[in-house]
Design a protein around this motif. Structure first.
Motif, PDB file in Angstrom:
ATOM      1  N   ASP A 121      -4.669  -3.621  -4.290  1.00 15.41           N
ATOM      2  CA  ASP A 121      -6.059  -3.663  -4.749  1.00 15.41           C
ATOM      3  C   ASP A 121      -7.028  -3.921  -3.599  1.00 15.41           C
ATOM      4  OD1 ASP A 121      -5.136  -3.198  -7.290  1.00 15.41           O
ATOM      5  OD2 ASP A 121      -5.301  -5.279  -7.968  1.00 15.41           O
ATOM      6  N   THR A 162      -7.367  -0.762  -1.569  1.00 13.61           N
ATOM      7  CA  THR A 162      -8.211   0.188  -2.305  1.00 13.61           C
ATOM      8  C   THR A 162      -9.685  -0.184  -2.188  1.00 13.61           C
ATOM      9  OG1 THR A 162      -6.437   0.665  -3.882  1.00 13.61           O
ATOM     10  CG2 THR A 162      -8.681   1.187  -4.574  1.00 13.61           C
ATOM     11  N   ALA A 163      -9.972  -1.470  -2.295  1.00 16.76           N
ATOM     12  CA  ALA A 163     -11.363  -1.924  -2.193  1.00 16.76           C
ATOM     13  C   ALA A 163     -11.931  -1.641  -0.806  1.00 16.76           C
ATOM     14  CB  ALA A 163     -11.442  -3.421  -2.504  1.00 16.76           C
ATOM     15  N   GLU A 186     -13.725 -11.027  -3.831  1.00 15.91           N
ATOM     16  CA  GLU A 186     -13.253 -11.491  -5.139  1.00 15.91           C
ATOM     17  C   GLU A 186     -11.722 -11.569  -5.180  1.00 15.91           C
ATOM     18  OE1 GLU A 186     -12.819  -9.655  -9.619  1.00 15.91           O
ATOM     19  OE2 GLU A 186     -14.589  -9.067  -8.452  1.00 15.91           O
ATOM     20  N   LYS A 202     -12.798   1.923  -0.498  1.00 14.80           N
ATOM     21  CA  LYS A 202     -14.006   2.244  -1.260  1.00 14.80           C
ATOM     22  C   LYS A 202     -15.250   1.545  -0.715  1.00 14.80           C
ATOM     23  CE  LYS A 202     -11.681   3.191  -5.669  1.00 14.80           C
ATOM     24  NZ  LYS A 202     -11.571   2.789  -7.103  1.00 14.80           N
ATOM     25  N   SER A 203     -15.085   0.805   0.396  1.00 17.89           N
ATOM     26  CA  SER A 203     -16.202   0.075   1.017  1.00 17.89           C
ATOM     27  C   SER A 203     -16.782  -0.986   0.083  1.00 17.89           C
ATOM     28  CB  SER A 203     -17.308   1.049   1.458  1.00 17.89           C
ATOM     29  OG  SER A 203     -16.803   2.039   2.305  1.00 17.89           O
ATOM     30  N   ASP A 204     -15.945  -1.534  -0.771  1.00 13.67           N
ATOM     31  CA  ASP A 204     -16.388  -2.509  -1.770  1.00 13.67           C
ATOM     32  C   ASP A 204     -16.136  -3.929  -1.251  1.00 13.67           C
ATOM     33  OD1 ASP A 204     -16.997  -4.032  -3.973  1.00 13.67           O
ATOM     34  OD2 ASP A 204     -15.932  -2.743  -5.411  1.00 13.67           O
ATOM     35  N   SER A 205     -17.081  -4.455  -0.467  1.00 15.84           N
ATOM     36  CA  SER A 205     -16.906  -5.768   0.148  1.00 15.84           C
ATOM     37  C   SER A 205     -16.861  -6.883  -0.894  1.00 15.84           C
ATOM     38  CB  SER A 205     -18.035  -6.030   1.157  1.00 15.84           C
ATOM     39  OG  SER A 205     -19.298  -5.966   0.517  1.00 15.84           O
ATOM     40  N   ASP A 206     -17.660  -6.757  -1.954  1.00 12.72           N
ATOM     41  CA  ASP A 206     -17.649  -7.788  -2.995  1.00 12.72           C
ATOM     42  C   ASP A 206     -16.278  -7.885  -3.666  1.00 12.72           C
ATOM     43  OD1 ASP A 206     -20.284  -8.396  -2.516  1.00 12.72           O
ATOM     44  OD2 ASP A 206     -21.050  -7.024  -4.047  1.00 12.72           O
ATOM     45  N   LYS A 207     -15.650  -6.757  -3.912  1.00 11.38           N
ATOM     46  CA  LYS A 207     -14.332  -6.744  -4.533  1.00 11.38           C
ATOM     47  C   LYS A 207     -13.293  -7.361  -3.610  1.00 11.38           C
ATOM     48  CE  LYS A 207     -11.536  -5.643  -7.911  1.00 11.38           C
ATOM     49  NZ  LYS A 207     -11.647  -6.293  -9.242  1.00 11.38           N
ATOM     50  N   GLU A 259     -15.626  -0.414   8.581  1.00  7.44           N
ATOM     51  CA  GLU A 259     -16.275  -1.154   7.482  1.00  7.44           C
ATOM     52  C   GLU A 259     -16.862  -2.462   8.014  1.00  7.44           C
ATOM     53  OE1 GLU A 259     -16.814   0.032   4.656  1.00  7.44           O
ATOM     54  OE2 GLU A 259     -15.495   1.778   4.612  1.00  7.44           O
ATOM     55  N   ILE A 297     -17.404  -5.409   5.496  1.00  3.08           N
ATOM     56  CA  ILE A 297     -16.149  -6.071   5.108  1.00  3.08           C
ATOM     57  C   ILE A 297     -15.613  -6.903   6.265  1.00  3.08           C
ATOM     58  CG2 ILE A 297     -13.746  -5.674   4.419  1.00  3.08           C
ATOM     59  CD1 ILE A 297     -14.704  -3.237   2.858  1.00  3.08           C
TER      60      ILE A 297
END
Length: 382
Positions: A9, A12-13, A24, A16-21, A51, A54
């Protein structure tokens, strides 16, 4: 949720450049934060992918900025420098990232040089990285940053390093040789494009050290181009009548999907063209001879197939098909470029009876090019 799923996970985050995820998922779990993957820590992964947000979050969470890992075994700084992400390099340096020069693979300067990232090279120099550390090993001999840049043909970086070195740079025979290597590679680049990778090696008993430079396929060149440098560091054995053959380098074309990475060249089915390219380059210096158009070199007598996946068993030295490629004038003098073409035993016999020009004509009539085809038709049996 188990650690394997967490790792999946987080990866994957990051993709997807999803730093908040990412924050978390890691939370306050130090084990997750400093988890080691095949690509290093999450900081390595984020740095190599560019990134920045991140990277910042991971450092805020307390990740060890200098943990070694990843493909090259160095720090995240090395990953960012190699991939060309200058903003991440700046940020990591501002956070106290160590500029590891213990090994060439870990050296961020070498990573930046190999991929032509001039701005990062300049930044690392300004940040005080050791540019004069020298490496010795299987593929390197007294190799510092300037020598590496010259080997890679990175002209702008060469000038940058020479300016940095200033008057402390001493011109040696190795420097002269590397200068004419650059001239050769510049000449070759006009026809096939820039070098992306280099394999170096010294064979005991030879007077020279031969580098094999690899040029990837392009839109109009659907093949890999291999070119040597180092063969022309010393003259081939020649008489006054044969002084046209004094210096030479060799070229070999492989299919675009041929595997030349380090993980694959240990396999003889992949390595034999590279091994023979280097071997042929050393032959004039080990046996005090010379090479010229029409010379055919067999793999033993009688010739044996080069590998289990082909019946090709000899190499023929040819002039390049590309008009103007065959010679280059350097500070070393006139250097001849020869293309080496694998042929069958029966084709060698045909050339011995009717001449190599007749064989070339037969190959051309059948649409056979100078790009290696391990399963091509044998014109000596037609």
């Amino acid at each position: 949720m188990d650690s394997k799923q967490i790792a999946k996970d987080i990866r994957t985050a990051i993709k997807k450049s999803d730093s908040d995820k990412v924050v978390e998922l890691i939370g306050t779990n130090k084990e997750y934060l400093n988890m080691m993957t095949p690509f290093g820590t999450w900081l390595h992964v984020a740095a190599s992918r560019g990134e920045l947000d991140i990277v910042k979050k991971l450092i805020e969470l307390g990740v060890n900025i200098n943990t070694p890992g990843g493909v090259y075994g160095g720090g995240a700084l090395n990953e960012a420098a190699t991939a060309g992400h200058i903003e991440i390099v700046k940020y990591l340096l501002s956070c106290g990232a160590h500029m590891d020069v213990s090994e060439p693979e870990r050296n961020p300067l070498f990573g930046a040089i190999s991929n032509g990232h001039v701005d990062i090279v300049k930044l690392l120099i300004e940040s005080g990285i050791d540019t004069k550390v020298k490496y010795n090993g299987e593929t390197m001999k007294e190799m510092d940053a300037l020598a590496f840049a010259k080997e890679q043909g990175q002209e702008e970086i060469i000038m940058l390093l020479e300016h940095h070195y200033g008057s402390s740079v001493t011109t040696t025979m190795d420097d002269i040789n590397k200068d004419h290597h650059i001239e050769i590679l510049e000449h070759i680049a006009k026809y096939f494009g820039p070098v992306k990778n280099t394999i170096s090696e010294t064979i005991p008993g030879s007077r020279v050290s031969v580098n094999i430079h690899i040029i990837p396929p392009s839109m109009d060149k659907d093949f890999l181009t291999l070119i040597t440098t180092g063969m022309s560091d010393q003259p081939m054995d020649y008489s006054n009548e044969e002084d046209v053959f004094k210096y030479a380098e060799l070229l070999l074309k492989l299919p675009s999907n041929w595997l030349v990475e380090k993980d694959h060249i240990k396999d003889q089915n992949h390595y034999w063209p590279l091994g023979w390219l280097r071997k042929i380059a050393h032959i004039p210096h080990i046996y005090d001879g010379w090479l010229d158009e029409g010379v055919i070199l067999p793999n033993g007598e009688p010739p044996q197939p080069f590998a289990t996946n082909t019946k090709l068993s000899c190499f023929m030295v040819c002039k390049p098909q590309e008009l103007g490629l065959e010679t280059v004038l350097t500070n070393q003098g006139k250097i001849n470029i020869y293309t080496i073409v694998p042929i069958y035993e029966e084709e060698r016999e045909l050339a011995m009876v009717k001449g190599f020009e007749y064989l070339l004509m037969r190959l051309k009539d059948k649409g056979i090019t100078d790009v290696l085809d391990i399963h091509r038709v044998n014109v000596g049996m037609l």
